[in-house]
Design an enzyme around this catalytic site. Sequence first.
Site, PDB file in Angstrom:
ATOM      1  N   GLY A  60     -21.870   2.417  10.523  1.00  0.00           N
ATOM      2  CA  GLY A  60     -20.735   2.219  11.429  1.00  0.00           C
ATOM      3  C   GLY A  60     -20.127   3.509  11.956  1.00  0.00           C
ATOM      4  CG  PHE A  93      -8.141  10.325  18.551  1.00  0.00           C
ATOM      5  CD1 PHE A  93      -7.293   9.668  19.445  1.00  0.00           C
ATOM      6  CD2 PHE A  93      -9.490  10.330  18.828  1.00  0.00           C
ATOM      7  CE1 PHE A  93      -7.798   9.045  20.592  1.00  0.00           C
ATOM      8  CE2 PHE A  93     -10.003   9.720  19.979  1.00  0.00           C
ATOM      9  CZ  PHE A  93      -9.147   9.076  20.848  1.00  0.00           C
ATOM     10  CG  ASN A  94     -10.166  10.740  12.666  1.00  0.00           C
ATOM     11  OD1 ASN A  94     -10.400  10.436  13.835  1.00  0.00           O
ATOM     12  ND2 ASN A  94     -10.931  10.343  11.673  1.00  0.00           N
ATOM     13  NE  ARG A 111     -15.104  10.142  13.104  1.00  0.00           N
ATOM     14  CZ  ARG A 111     -16.439  10.133  13.226  1.00  0.00           C
ATOM     15  NH1 ARG A 111     -17.040  11.035  13.973  1.00  0.00           N
ATOM     16  NH2 ARG A 111     -17.156   9.216  12.597  1.00  0.00           N
ATOM     17  CE1 TYR A 162      -6.802  -0.946  10.806  1.00  0.00           C
ATOM     18  CE2 TYR A 162      -8.542   0.357  11.813  1.00  0.00           C
ATOM     19  CZ  TYR A 162      -7.229   0.205  11.441  1.00  0.00           C
ATOM     20  OH  TYR A 162      -6.322   1.201  11.729  1.00  0.00           O
ATOM     21  CB  SER A 195      -6.930   2.712  15.493  1.00  0.00           C
ATOM     22  OG  SER A 195      -8.042   3.444  15.045  1.00  0.00           O
ATOM     23  CE  LYS A 204      -4.390  -0.954  13.550  1.00  0.00           C
ATOM     24  NZ  LYS A 204      -2.973  -1.094  13.186  1.00  0.00           N
ATOM     25  CG  ASN A 224      -9.691   7.700   6.041  1.00  0.00           C
ATOM     26  OD1 ASN A 224      -8.784   6.963   5.713  1.00  0.00           O
ATOM     27  ND2 ASN A 224     -10.554   7.389   6.989  1.00  0.00           N
ATOM     28  CB  VAL A 229       6.601  -7.303   8.380  1.00  0.00           C
ATOM     29  CG1 VAL A 229       5.182  -7.547   8.808  1.00  0.00           C
ATOM     30  CG2 VAL A 229       7.478  -6.979   9.558  1.00  0.00           C
ATOM     31  CG  ASN A 282      -2.076   0.986   1.083  1.00  0.00           C
ATOM     32  OD1 ASN A 282      -2.621   1.159  -0.009  1.00  0.00           O
ATOM     33  ND2 ASN A 282      -2.429   1.650   2.165  1.00  0.00           N
TER      34      ASN A 282
HETATM   35  P1  NAD Z   1      -0.314   2.799   5.180  1.00  0.00           P
HETATM   36  O1  NAD Z   1      -1.101   1.760   4.479  1.00  0.00           O
HETATM   37  O2  NAD Z   1       0.072   4.013   4.424  1.00  0.00           O
HETATM   38  O3  NAD Z   1       1.001   2.153   5.824  1.00  0.00           O
HETATM   39  C1  NAD Z   1       1.086   0.792   6.174  1.00  0.00           C
HETATM   40  C2  NAD Z   1       2.314   0.230   5.493  1.00  0.00           C
HETATM   41  O4  NAD Z   1       2.447  -1.140   5.821  1.00  0.00           O
HETATM   42  C3  NAD Z   1       2.242   0.322   3.954  1.00  0.00           C
HETATM   43  O5  NAD Z   1       3.421   0.913   3.469  1.00  0.00           O
HETATM   44  C4  NAD Z   1       2.117  -1.138   3.507  1.00  0.00           C
HETATM   45  O6  NAD Z   1       2.731  -1.354   2.245  1.00  0.00           O
HETATM   46  C5  NAD Z   1       2.812  -1.847   4.639  1.00  0.00           C
HETATM   47  N1  NAD Z   1       2.413  -3.233   4.831  1.00  0.00           N
HETATM   48  C6  NAD Z   1       1.164  -3.745   4.910  1.00  0.00           C
HETATM   49  N2  NAD Z   1       1.205  -5.075   5.136  1.00  0.00           N
HETATM   50  C7  NAD Z   1       2.523  -5.400   5.200  1.00  0.00           C
HETATM   51  C8  NAD Z   1       3.229  -6.620   5.416  1.00  0.00           C
HETATM   52  N3  NAD Z   1       2.580  -7.781   5.609  1.00  0.00           N
HETATM   53  N4  NAD Z   1       4.581  -6.598   5.399  1.00  0.00           N
HETATM   54  C9  NAD Z   1       5.250  -5.432   5.191  1.00  0.00           C
HETATM   55  N5  NAD Z   1       4.634  -4.246   5.007  1.00  0.00           N
HETATM   56  C10 NAD Z   1       3.290  -4.242   5.017  1.00  0.00           C
HETATM   57  O7  NAD Z   1      -1.136   3.211   6.478  1.00  0.00           O
HETATM   58  P2  NAD Z   1      -0.883   4.392   7.511  1.00  0.00           P
HETATM   59  O8  NAD Z   1      -2.036   5.318   7.386  1.00  0.00           O
HETATM   60  O9  NAD Z   1       0.489   4.897   7.421  1.00  0.00           O
HETATM   61  O10 NAD Z   1      -1.098   3.588   8.857  1.00  0.00           O
HETATM   62  C11 NAD Z   1      -0.026   3.005   9.568  1.00  0.00           C
HETATM   63  C12 NAD Z   1      -0.580   2.210  10.721  1.00  0.00           C
HETATM   64  O11 NAD Z   1      -1.373   3.073  11.544  1.00  0.00           O
HETATM   65  C13 NAD Z   1      -1.517   1.073  10.294  1.00  0.00           C
HETATM   66  O12 NAD Z   1      -1.266  -0.033  11.141  1.00  0.00           O
HETATM   67  C14 NAD Z   1      -2.898   1.627  10.526  1.00  0.00           C
HETATM   68  O13 NAD Z   1      -3.827   0.600  10.822  1.00  0.00           O
HETATM   69  C15 NAD Z   1      -2.663   2.519  11.747  1.00  0.00           C
HETATM   70  N6  NAD Z   1      -3.649   3.601  11.837  1.00  0.00           N
HETATM   71  C16 NAD Z   1      -3.834   4.429  10.769  1.00  0.00           C
HETATM   72  C17 NAD Z   1      -4.790   5.437  10.843  1.00  0.00           C
HETATM   73  C18 NAD Z   1      -5.035   6.350   9.671  1.00  0.00           C
HETATM   74  O14 NAD Z   1      -6.087   6.986   9.615  1.00  0.00           O
HETATM   75  N7  NAD Z   1      -4.122   6.486   8.717  1.00  0.00           N
HETATM   76  C19 NAD Z   1      -5.534   5.613  12.018  1.00  0.00           C
HETATM   77  C20 NAD Z   1      -5.288   4.761  13.103  1.00  0.00           C
HETATM   78  C21 NAD Z   1      -4.337   3.761  13.001  1.00  0.00           C
HETATM   79  C1  UD1 Z   2     -12.432   5.805   9.764  1.00  0.00           C
HETATM   80  C2  UD1 Z   2     -12.712   4.397  10.211  1.00  0.00           C
HETATM   81  C3  UD1 Z   2     -11.862   4.098  11.447  1.00  0.00           C
HETATM   82  C4  UD1 Z   2     -10.389   4.311  11.115  1.00  0.00           C
HETATM   83  C5  UD1 Z   2     -10.203   5.750  10.605  1.00  0.00           C
HETATM   84  C6  UD1 Z   2      -8.801   6.037  10.202  1.00  0.00           C
HETATM   85  C7  UD1 Z   2     -15.003   3.833   9.547  1.00  0.00           C
HETATM   86  C8  UD1 Z   2     -16.397   3.596  10.026  1.00  0.00           C
HETATM   87  N1  UD1 Z   2     -14.126   4.240  10.506  1.00  0.00           N
HETATM   88  O1  UD1 Z   2     -12.733   6.669  10.837  1.00  0.00           O
HETATM   89  O2  UD1 Z   2     -12.062   2.788  11.889  1.00  0.00           O
HETATM   90  O3  UD1 Z   2      -9.572   4.108  12.260  1.00  0.00           O
HETATM   91  O4  UD1 Z   2     -11.064   5.954   9.471  1.00  0.00           O
HETATM   92  O5  UD1 Z   2      -8.466   5.403   9.018  1.00  0.00           O
HETATM   93  O6  UD1 Z   2     -14.679   3.655   8.389  1.00  0.00           O
HETATM   94  N2  UD1 Z   2     -17.006  11.670   6.006  1.00  0.00           N
HETATM   95  C9  UD1 Z   2     -17.833  12.300   5.080  1.00  0.00           C
HETATM   96  N3  UD1 Z   2     -17.568  12.090   3.757  1.00  0.00           N
HETATM   97  C10 UD1 Z   2     -16.539  11.309   3.303  1.00  0.00           C
HETATM   98  C11 UD1 Z   2     -15.714  10.679   4.256  1.00  0.00           C
HETATM   99  C12 UD1 Z   2     -15.985  10.876   5.599  1.00  0.00           C
HETATM  100  O7  UD1 Z   2     -18.751  13.013   5.436  1.00  0.00           O
HETATM  101  O8  UD1 Z   2     -16.385  11.161   2.072  1.00  0.00           O
HETATM  102  C13 UD1 Z   2     -17.235  11.937   7.448  1.00  0.00           C
HETATM  103  C14 UD1 Z   2     -17.491  10.712   8.300  1.00  0.00           C
HETATM  104  O9  UD1 Z   2     -18.863  10.436   8.381  1.00  0.00           O
HETATM  105  C15 UD1 Z   2     -16.887  11.157   9.639  1.00  0.00           C
HETATM  106  C16 UD1 Z   2     -15.729  12.084   9.244  1.00  0.00           C
HETATM  107  O10 UD1 Z   2     -16.026  12.500   7.918  1.00  0.00           O
HETATM  108  O11 UD1 Z   2     -17.827  11.922  10.357  1.00  0.00           O
HETATM  109  C17 UD1 Z   2     -14.370  11.403   9.249  1.00  0.00           C
HETATM  110  O12 UD1 Z   2     -14.430  10.217   8.456  1.00  0.00           O
HETATM  111  P1  UD1 Z   2     -13.107   9.350   8.153  1.00  0.00           P
HETATM  112  O13 UD1 Z   2     -12.043  10.255   7.657  1.00  0.00           O
HETATM  113  O14 UD1 Z   2     -13.524   8.231   7.261  1.00  0.00           O
HETATM  114  O15 UD1 Z   2     -12.656   8.820   9.571  1.00  0.00           O
HETATM  115  P2  UD1 Z   2     -13.474   8.015  10.682  1.00  0.00           P
HETATM  116  O16 UD1 Z   2     -14.861   7.713  10.242  1.00  0.00           O
HETATM  117  O17 UD1 Z   2     -13.315   8.726  11.964  1.00  0.00           O
END
Ligand code: NAD
Ligand code: UD1
Length: 339
Positions: A294, A180-181, A233, A151, A125, A155, A201, A59, A35
């Site tokens: 959700g 958080f976000n 958020r 998912y 998360s 976590k 997102n 990994v 990704n």
């Molecule tokens: P991302 O997808 O950009 O980064 C994850 C990375 O892990 C990617 O580079 C992907 O290629 C790599 N990867 C996936 N599976 C793998 C494997 N089996 N072996 C080696 N590499 C692998 O996501 P991110 O937004 O940078 O998120 C990083 C972490 O934070 C994730 O665990 C995600 O669940 C967590 N997280 C993200 C958010 C968010 O909104 N971005 C919110 C809460 C938690």
């Molecule tokens: C989502 C995931 C959450 C994850 C987080 C970070 C769901 C239900 N939750 O959270 O598990 O940890 O992303 O990756 O998918 N919104 C709109 N229009 C859009 C997109 C979002 O109105 O096109 C609104 C949503 O309803 C929410 C807010 O924007 O109120 C944020 O949404 P999003 O960025 O997807 O994050 P979360 O829903 O908080």
Amino acid sequence: MRVLLAGGAGYIGAHTAVALIEAGHDVLVVDDLSNSSAQAIARVEQITGADVPLLIADVRDEEAVAAFVRTHAPVDAVINFAGLKAVGESVAEPVRYYDVNLGAAIVLLKVMKTEGIRTIVFSSSATVYGDPEHLPLSEESRTGIDLANPYGKTKRIIEEILRDAATADAQLQAVSLRYFNPVGAHESGLIGEDPTGTPNNLMPYVARVAVGSLDRVGIFGDDYDTPDGTGQRDYIHVVDLAAGHVAALEHAGPGYDVFNLGTGVPVSVLELIAAFERAAGRELPRQILPRRAGDVAASYCDPSKAQRDLGWTAARTIDDAARDSWNWQSRNPNGYAGD
Ligand code: NAD
Ligand code: UD1
């Protein structure tokens, strides 16, 4: 410190790599690029001037990761970003989500044991809180395994695996960071969020509308019990989030601990769109749609534990995040694929 970033080519990992290097640490990355792009690591090297060794591997390939660690010994700590993160996909493909996310965490703990690495920081998360009983969310707020999607369950389960591992091994230092976000991008515009396909997102979706590759922002519900009816958020700038990882590593002590990383400030969908309009200097078309299944009305944290124990606070605002996201998106309309 020398730190192995598993999943370090991803959105949060690349920003954390920059923050660690700028704080005087060395980093190495294992990522299967499922990704992400190797270009993100090249850009990290460009920003910092540092060399960042990259192992392109799953990994869960224990031998390959252990050999990589030995080549770069001594490695002092691991940050585990690696995993799958699409909530909807996790409902459709739960076994794959448990396989990858739990497998990655378990293999990293095994490699740490054989290679003598004592510190691990894990990307958890806010999703582990499910539908909040009380706001703001503190680390003591109820978490469940009865979460709405696999998912979130991965976590929560990995958090418990880390707790058990730290109970069994008095030398282990394990920290879960409940993000958080995450939003925004590095101020250079060289690294940022580059989701494949249509973003799920909100901020990356709004960024695509601003750059003209999507028509309009769909607002998922305007009848929530919130001040303007849209979901609230806690949007945290990814550069602040990255600094939280540096603080967590530098303050880690024996045992298991967990921290919320957020701003504590609720921001509505309409407020985020308005911030992006200020950054991009144009009005963005939008449309009210039904609520997304959700979704919760509001989610934001009490960040005071991280402030007290890690000396960390989020310094950047939603306007900073919108500005930096717009800078990244407008300079890289096709993400890393444009290179
Ligand atoms: P991302 O997808 O950009 O980064 C994850 C990375 O892990 C990617 O580079 C992907 O290629 C790599 N990867 C996936 N599976 C793998 C494997 N089996 N072996 C080696 N590499 C692998 O996501 P991110 O937004 O940078 O998120 C990083 C972490 O934070 C994730 O665990 C995600 O669940 C967590 N997280 C993200 C958010 C968010 O909104 N971005 C919110 C809460 C938690
Ligand atoms: C989502 C995931 C959450 C994850 C987080 C970070 C769901 C239900 N939750 O959270 O598990 O940890 O992303 O990756 O998918 N919104 C709109 N229009 C859009 C997109 C979002 O109105 O096109 C609104 C949503 O309803 C929410 C807010 O924007 O109120 C944020 O949404 P999003 O960025 O997807 O994050 P979360 O829903 O908080």
